[in-house]
Scaffold this active site. Structure first.
Site, PDB file in Angstrom:
ATOM      1  N   LEU A 100       0.848  -1.190   0.000  1.00  0.00           N
ATOM      2  CA  LEU A 100       0.000   0.000   0.000  1.00  0.00           C
ATOM      3  C   LEU A 100       0.880   1.235   0.000  1.00  0.00           C
ATOM      4  CD1 LEU A 100      -2.777  -0.848   2.652  1.00  0.00           C
ATOM      5  CD2 LEU A 100      -3.000  -0.846   0.152  1.00  0.00           C
ATOM      6  N   ASP A 101       0.384   2.318  -0.600  1.00  0.00           N
ATOM      7  CA  ASP A 101       1.111   3.581  -0.589  1.00  0.00           C
ATOM      8  C   ASP A 101       1.179   4.139   0.831  1.00  0.00           C
ATOM      9  OD1 ASP A 101       1.346   3.415  -3.336  1.00  0.00           O
ATOM     10  OD2 ASP A 101      -0.453   4.616  -3.697  1.00  0.00           O
ATOM     11  N   ALA A 102       2.103   5.043   1.049  1.00  0.00           N
ATOM     12  CA  ALA A 102       2.288   5.635   2.380  1.00  0.00           C
ATOM     13  C   ALA A 102       1.022   6.336   2.863  1.00  0.00           C
ATOM     14  CB  ALA A 102       3.458   6.621   2.361  1.00  0.00           C
TER      15      ALA A 102
END
Length: 229
Positions: A100-102
């Protein structure tokens, strides 16, 4: 397996440290002190270090509720790694099955089983992932139809595979996709003329994020959850 390798695999010790504690007589094999690092450990043997049994760490399967501003990486970069949230041995051997993205929260699966994670991440297995998506503007039926038929992402030559859309509110949808392209959910909504303001992954395959897990908390998967992949 050699005894020194067994000790390393079952602990955080290096091979050099394993040989040192063997030399000092701190290791017993089936009740007998053993100092020879090349001694073979067979299935069913009992290895103890100062009276504490040490066992090999087998396959591990973990569900984690990822917070904002953490990254799905094995090392800290601009943001800290989600692996910092795990208080377990041999974290370096773990990897994230579907990142997942930050700035995205939600379900992350972590394991040391490469074949298992491959069944989640490989495009040929088309593992479905469901996201709760908050939007900048209200979604209309035209956009829903586009997402469900497949949209052409910027820089791509083929449209995305058909998605499933469930409208929760005017600006909130549940979006289920079976691909894992770079920033795919954000790019899909951008292709419809909208913008994602917040993104949260709720489900991978049949595994749903445990509602009792607060952000930053984790638990081991059940046998049924593991077997579902």
């Amino acid at each position: 397996m050699r005894l020194d390798k067994y000790i390393c695999d079952a602990s955080e010790l290096t091979r050099k440290q394993a040989k040192q504690i063997l030399k000092s007589g701190e290791i017993t094999l089936n009740g007998q002190v053993v100092k020879n690092a090349a001694t073979q450990v067979k299935e069913g043997d009992q290895v103890k270090w100062l009276d504490d049994e040490i066992t090999l760490i087998g396959p591990r399967y973990i569900m984690l509720h990822k917070p904002m501003d953490m990254i799905c990486s094995n090392i800290d970069e601009v943001y800290p790694s989600v692996l910092n949230l795990l208080d377990i041995e041999k974290k370096a051997e773990l990897h994230i099955a579907g990142r997942l993205d930050a700035d995205t929260t939600g379900l992350v699966l972590i394991t040391n089983d490469g074949q298992w994670s491959h069944r989640i991440t490989s495009p040929k297995h088309t593992c479905q992932k469901t996201y709760r998506v908050w939007l900048e503007t209200a979604i209309d039926q035209t956009a829903v139809n586009q997402l469900e038929q497949g949209v052409l992402l910027h820089g791509e030559k083929q449209v995305t595979k058909p998605a499933t859309v469930r409208v929760i509110e005017d600006k909130v949808i549940l979006l289920t996709i079976s691909e894992g392209k770079y920033h795919q959910v954000k790019r899909m909504l951008a292709a419809t003329g909208n913008k994602v303001t917040y993104l949260h992954r709720e489900q991978i395959g049949s595994v749903v994020l445990d509602a009792e897990l607060e952000e930053g908390e984790w638990r081991y998967l059940t046998q049924d959850e593991i077997a579902s992949f």
